[in-house]
Design an enzyme around this catalytic site. Structure first.
Site, PDB file in Angstrom:
ATOM      1  N   CYS A   2       0.833  -1.203   0.000  1.00  0.00           N
ATOM      2  CA  CYS A   2       0.000   0.000   0.000  1.00  0.00           C
ATOM      3  C   CYS A   2       0.863   1.247   0.000  1.00  0.00           C
ATOM      4  O   CYS A   2       2.050   1.213   0.294  1.00  0.00           O
ATOM      5  CB  CYS A   2      -0.891   0.013   1.247  1.00  0.00           C
ATOM      6  SG  CYS A   2      -1.872  -1.479   1.414  1.00  0.00           S
ATOM      7  N   ARG A  27       3.899   1.048  -6.895  1.00  0.00           N
ATOM      8  CA  ARG A  27       3.872  -0.004  -5.875  1.00  0.00           C
ATOM      9  C   ARG A  27       2.782  -1.027  -6.134  1.00  0.00           C
ATOM     10  O   ARG A  27       2.703  -2.046  -5.467  1.00  0.00           O
ATOM     11  CB  ARG A  27       3.672   0.621  -4.483  1.00  0.00           C
ATOM     12  CG  ARG A  27       4.789   1.568  -4.054  1.00  0.00           C
ATOM     13  CD  ARG A  27       4.331   2.488  -2.929  1.00  0.00           C
ATOM     14  NE  ARG A  27       4.134   1.829  -1.675  1.00  0.00           N
ATOM     15  CZ  ARG A  27       5.091   1.690  -0.747  1.00  0.00           C
ATOM     16  NH1 ARG A  27       6.287   2.165  -0.979  1.00  0.00           N
ATOM     17  NH2 ARG A  27       4.853   1.091   0.394  1.00  0.00           N
ATOM     18  N   TRP A  75      -3.047  -2.163  -1.625  1.00  0.00           N
ATOM     19  CA  TRP A  75      -2.707  -3.453  -2.231  1.00  0.00           C
ATOM     20  C   TRP A  75      -3.369  -4.476  -1.308  1.00  0.00           C
ATOM     21  O   TRP A  75      -2.912  -4.693  -0.187  1.00  0.00           O
ATOM     22  CB  TRP A  75      -1.199  -3.622  -2.264  1.00  0.00           C
ATOM     23  CG  TRP A  75      -0.742  -5.005  -2.604  1.00  0.00           C
ATOM     24  CD1 TRP A  75      -0.373  -5.991  -1.728  1.00  0.00           C
ATOM     25  CD2 TRP A  75      -0.621  -5.581  -3.904  1.00  0.00           C
ATOM     26  NE1 TRP A  75      -0.030  -7.132  -2.406  1.00  0.00           N
ATOM     27  CE2 TRP A  75      -0.165  -6.921  -3.744  1.00  0.00           C
ATOM     28  CE3 TRP A  75      -0.850  -5.115  -5.182  1.00  0.00           C
ATOM     29  CZ2 TRP A  75       0.061  -7.774  -4.804  1.00  0.00           C
ATOM     30  CZ3 TRP A  75      -0.616  -5.976  -6.251  1.00  0.00           C
ATOM     31  CH2 TRP A  75      -0.169  -7.278  -6.073  1.00  0.00           C
ATOM     32  N   ASN A 101      -0.466   0.626   5.965  1.00  0.00           N
ATOM     33  CA  ASN A 101       0.277  -0.263   5.074  1.00  0.00           C
ATOM     34  C   ASN A 101       0.857  -1.347   5.959  1.00  0.00           C
ATOM     35  O   ASN A 101       1.554  -1.058   6.931  1.00  0.00           O
ATOM     36  CB  ASN A 101       1.406   0.492   4.353  1.00  0.00           C
ATOM     37  CG  ASN A 101       2.235  -0.453   3.495  1.00  0.00           C
ATOM     38  OD1 ASN A 101       1.741  -1.484   3.041  1.00  0.00           O
ATOM     39  ND2 ASN A 101       3.510  -0.118   3.296  1.00  0.00           N
ATOM     40  N   GLY A 102       0.546  -2.607   5.650  1.00  0.00           N
ATOM     41  CA  GLY A 102       1.083  -3.719   6.442  1.00  0.00           C
ATOM     42  C   GLY A 102       0.009  -4.761   6.682  1.00  0.00           C
ATOM     43  O   GLY A 102      -1.045  -4.745   6.054  1.00  0.00           O
ATOM     44  N   GLU A 481      14.019 -22.786 -14.242  1.00  0.00           N
ATOM     45  CA  GLU A 481      13.790 -21.374 -13.889  1.00  0.00           C
ATOM     46  C   GLU A 481      15.000 -20.529 -14.258  1.00  0.00           C
ATOM     47  O   GLU A 481      14.867 -19.431 -14.786  1.00  0.00           O
ATOM     48  CB  GLU A 481      13.459 -21.256 -12.400  1.00  0.00           C
ATOM     49  CG  GLU A 481      13.210 -19.850 -11.930  1.00  0.00           C
ATOM     50  CD  GLU A 481      12.066 -19.137 -12.666  1.00  0.00           C
ATOM     51  OE1 GLU A 481      11.302 -19.797 -13.408  1.00  0.00           O
ATOM     52  OE2 GLU A 481      11.982 -17.899 -12.551  1.00  0.00           O
ATOM     53  N   LYS A 485      14.772 -17.317 -16.841  1.00  0.00           N
ATOM     54  CA  LYS A 485      15.240 -15.983 -16.433  1.00  0.00           C
ATOM     55  C   LYS A 485      16.200 -15.418 -17.474  1.00  0.00           C
ATOM     56  O   LYS A 485      16.098 -14.290 -17.911  1.00  0.00           O
ATOM     57  CB  LYS A 485      15.922 -16.059 -15.060  1.00  0.00           C
ATOM     58  CG  LYS A 485      14.953 -16.176 -13.914  1.00  0.00           C
ATOM     59  CD  LYS A 485      14.296 -14.872 -13.594  1.00  0.00           C
ATOM     60  CE  LYS A 485      12.798 -14.729 -13.720  1.00  0.00           C
ATOM     61  NZ  LYS A 485      11.845 -15.678 -14.004  1.00  0.00           N
ATOM     62  N   GLU A 488      14.249 -14.777 -20.987  1.00  0.00           N
ATOM     63  CA  GLU A 488      13.194 -13.749 -21.112  1.00  0.00           C
ATOM     64  C   GLU A 488      13.730 -12.335 -20.936  1.00  0.00           C
ATOM     65  O   GLU A 488      13.130 -11.395 -21.420  1.00  0.00           O
ATOM     66  CB  GLU A 488      12.049 -14.016 -20.138  1.00  0.00           C
ATOM     67  CG  GLU A 488      12.387 -13.930 -18.673  1.00  0.00           C
ATOM     68  CD  GLU A 488      11.166 -14.142 -17.788  1.00  0.00           C
ATOM     69  OE1 GLU A 488      10.046 -13.794 -18.200  1.00  0.00           O
ATOM     70  OE2 GLU A 488      11.324 -14.672 -16.679  1.00  0.00           O
ATOM     71  N   HIS A 504      21.095 -38.324 -24.757  1.00  0.00           N
ATOM     72  CA  HIS A 504      20.082 -38.845 -25.694  1.00  0.00           C
ATOM     73  C   HIS A 504      19.816 -37.871 -26.827  1.00  0.00           C
ATOM     74  O   HIS A 504      18.712 -37.818 -27.357  1.00  0.00           O
ATOM     75  CB  HIS A 504      18.795 -39.145 -24.909  1.00  0.00           C
ATOM     76  CG  HIS A 504      18.992 -40.190 -23.870  1.00  0.00           C
ATOM     77  ND1 HIS A 504      19.030 -41.537 -24.153  1.00  0.00           N
ATOM     78  CD2 HIS A 504      19.262 -40.078 -22.555  1.00  0.00           C
ATOM     79  CE1 HIS A 504      19.280 -42.222 -23.040  1.00  0.00           C
ATOM     80  NE2 HIS A 504      19.410 -41.358 -22.048  1.00  0.00           N
ATOM     81  N   LYS A 603       3.363  -8.669 -18.039  1.00  0.00           N
ATOM     82  CA  LYS A 603       3.505  -9.160 -16.659  1.00  0.00           C
ATOM     83  C   LYS A 603       2.458 -10.242 -16.368  1.00  0.00           C
ATOM     84  O   LYS A 603       2.715 -11.186 -15.667  1.00  0.00           O
ATOM     85  CB  LYS A 603       3.333  -8.008 -15.657  1.00  0.00           C
ATOM     86  CG  LYS A 603       3.478  -8.436 -14.197  1.00  0.00           C
ATOM     87  CD  LYS A 603       4.837  -9.053 -13.923  1.00  0.00           C
ATOM     88  CE  LYS A 603       4.965  -9.605 -12.519  1.00  0.00           C
ATOM     89  NZ  LYS A 603       6.195 -10.443 -12.361  1.00  0.00           N
TER      90      LYS A 603
END
Ligand code: AGP
Length: 608
Positions: A2, A27, A75, A101-102, A481, A485, A488, A504, A603
């Site tokens: 937030c 944010r 948020w 915020n929290g 992964e 990374k 992309e 193989h 995103k």
């Protein structure tokens, strides 16, 4: 997370609040609101959606006259995005108004106590509990009421508070969630972060934990939780606004990599109580957990990779058969979901079209669906039977890092819980794993702080045409992964391979100087991995190895070795991913790519 802005001074507050909130939009948020004291009462306007809506509702702030105000971008954590759940929140007569915020971890317990005293609640939020708790303790002295609630609340909070019968004062409080204050030319300002305040002042005070600020338009006083005055010195901010949005980091991706220790902590700490794993939101009794016959994990991209990791953990620890599938495949292959199958849909955004479609397919077939999601109130979160949130906070960079790490943690917790309930993990084993889990944040931080070695190495591979990532078992999952990374964000082709599968066919691609990243964190597979390293070396490869501290044997074969700290064998992906994230990041910026917004990517892939 937030965003908070507050102002008290000689100017109209609302336009300043709107401007400050607009500088906190990076944010990530889902609703916004303001409260301004107009000389008689505190007027509150708030709504779900973008700041633009709040701007329009208040005609740029004109319909909210007054020189004392607080503003907020939310948020969502507790309670879906909605007008009612948006901040500010207030007590029943709107004489005390709060933005927060929290996360107040014991808000339900406090809410029940207040309800027992006749308090009624409009929203599902933990923040409204703060406003009502202030009301409960308020006897005319704001500072006293604030310190009382600080002794009762558990969790994290940055607060902006207005008391109607103290219209010359604005209060701010901080515990764990950042908060800064500063003298503007025409008054005083509070904000969650530097960007909201830079236009008005570069001299700010960083509020420390359990500190309270009382400000008038001309004065600023600081107190500790015992109401004792404290002295603070201001800090001169030299950042430009753009850098400020990234908290001083050059890119959101780097900032979010550094937020991983907190994302990991925030995801596990509310779910470990008295040495046991408590996942209330799972909505499953121990009996239902024991009745699980199979787990079907469905996701896309990095979320899918975390499923590949957790497959080894559910099977190794809880002895539950696991199938992992790409959502875009699952949704069209007329999947067979037998009785007793738990389907787990993993998604940071909670809006990925294929994953949402897979969720609906699974539900159509009568399966129980658990979502592991980062965005509260998102479609997947709402449509799953139960949702386990990852508390990574908003992730801005397209390439996921902290949400990926939080997804791993969520699945470690589930696998340990399932293993414990099904009698595959005893108290001692659980205690030892939880000890290792608690170590992860500081170990991740240590790896991030020792980034120079991987940064130097990355700069040698800016011209690479292709890179291979190999591993066995859980290290095969992390290789996927690491490969994604790099691909992309640097546009270098790379491929993850099960190390035992190389011979193989794919090994024919290894030439002189081909970079092969070998991940070997599983002691029982070291020897096999060493022989795979020798195989690619003899064909000319240059090998970067990522392995556990102490496994120096690797130095005899690999060309470059990055060590990760000791941890439980099932948690090594959380550490091995750090050098691989940093490698991709430094190759990307070394090539001058747009690391936060790579070409062709979004995103959240909300279309097929
Ligand atoms: C990861 O870095 C990518 N941005 C992408 O693979 C992502 O993980 C995938 O699109 C899934 O997104 P979701 O977690 O929001 O569903």
């Amino acid at each position: 997370m937030c965003g908070i802005v507050g102002y008290i001074g000689d100017e109209q507050a609302a336009p300043i609040l709107l401007d400050g909130l607009s500088r906190l939009e990076y944010r990530g948020y889902d609703s916004a609101g303001m409260a301004v004291y107009d000389g008689q009462k505190i007027n509150v306007v708030k709504s779900k959606g973008r700041l633009k809506i709040l701007n329009e509702l208040t005609h740029g702030g004109e319909t909210l006259p007054g020189m004392l105000g607080i503003g907020h971008t939310r948020w969502a954590t507790h309670g879906e995005p909605s007008d009612t759940n948006a901040h500010p929140h207030y007590n029943s007569d709107e004489s005390i108004v709060v933005v927060h915020n929290g996360i107040i971890e014991n808000y339900l317990k406090l809410k029940k106590k207040l309800e027992a005293h006749g308090y009624e609640f409009r929203s599902e939020t933990d923040t409204e509990v703060i406003a009502q708790l202030l009301d409960f303790y308020y006897k005319g002295n704001p500072l006293q009421a604030i310190t009382k609630i600080m002794h009762r609340m558990e969790g994290s909070y940055a607060l902006g508070i207005i008391f109607k019968d103290h219209p010359d004062e604005l209060y701010a409080v901080r515990k764990d969630s950042p908060l800064i204050v500063g003298h503007a030319k025409t008054g005083n300002i509070i904000a969650s972060d530097v960007p909201a305040i830079l236009r008005y002042t570069r001299d700010v005070y960083f509020i420390e934990n359990e500190e309270i600020v009382r400000m008038t338009k001309d004065t600023m006083e600081f107190f500790n939780v015992d109401e004792e005055p404290i002295e603070k010195t201001s800090t001169r901010i030299e950042w430009d606004v753009n850098a400020a949005e990234k908290g001083g980091y050059e890119h959101f991706m780097l900032k979010e990599m550094y937020e991983q220790p907190k994302a990991i902590t925030d995801t596990f700490s509310p779910r470990i109580k008295d040495g046991k794993i408590v996942i209330e939101e799972l909505g499953m009794t121990d009996e239902e957990i024991r009745a699980i016959k199979k787990i079907m994990i469905v996701a896309c991209g990095s979320a899918y990779h975390t499923g590949m990791t957790s497959k080894y953990i559910y099977e190794g620890l809880a002895r539950i058969p696991v199938e992992v599938d790409l959502a875009s495949e699952f949704r069209y292959r007329n999947p067979i979901l037998e009785e007793g199958t738990l389907v787990i849909i993993i998604s940071q955004s909670g809006e990925t079209a294929d994953s949402l479609a897979a969720l609906r397919e699974a539900k159509k077939r009568g399966a129980r669906v658990l979502g592991i999601v980062n965005v509260v109130g998102s479609s997947i979160a709402r449509e799953a039977d139960n949702v386990m949130y990852t508390w990574a906070g908003p992730e801005i960079a397209v390439a996921t890092t902290k949400a990926y790490s939080a997804q791993l943690i969520a699945q470690y917790l589930l696998a340990m819980k399932f293993a414990y309930v099904r009698g595959k993990l005893d108290d001692a084993g659980l205690a030892s794993m939880l000890d290792d889990l608690r170590e992860l944040p500081s170990q991740v931080e240590m790896l991030l702080n020792n980034k120079e070695k991987i940064q130097k190495f990355a700069n040698r591979y800016l011209a690479a045409r292709e890179v291979f990532f190999i591993g066995r078992g859980i290290d095969y999952a992390i290789s996927m992964e690491g490969s994604l990374k790099l691909k992309e964000i640097s546009y270098i082709h790379s491929e993850a391979y099960a190390a035992g599968e190389l011979k193989h066919g794919t090994i024919s691609l290894i030439e002189d100087g081909t970079l092969v990243t070998a991940v070997l964190t599983q002691p029982d597979l070291y020897k096999k991995m060493i022989s795979n390293i020798v195989e690619v070396k003899t064909r000319g490869a240059f090998v970067l190895a990522v392995t556990n501290t102490g496994n120096t044997e690797v130095e005899k074969t690999a060309d470059y070795v990055i060590y990760i700290p000791e941890t439980n064998r099932y948690f090594t992906n959380s550490l091995a991913i750090i050098p691989l994230q940093l490698f991709g990041y430094y190759v990307s910026i070394g090539k001058g790519c747009d690391v936060d917004k790579p070409r062709n990517l979004a995103k959240s892939v909300t279309v097929e």
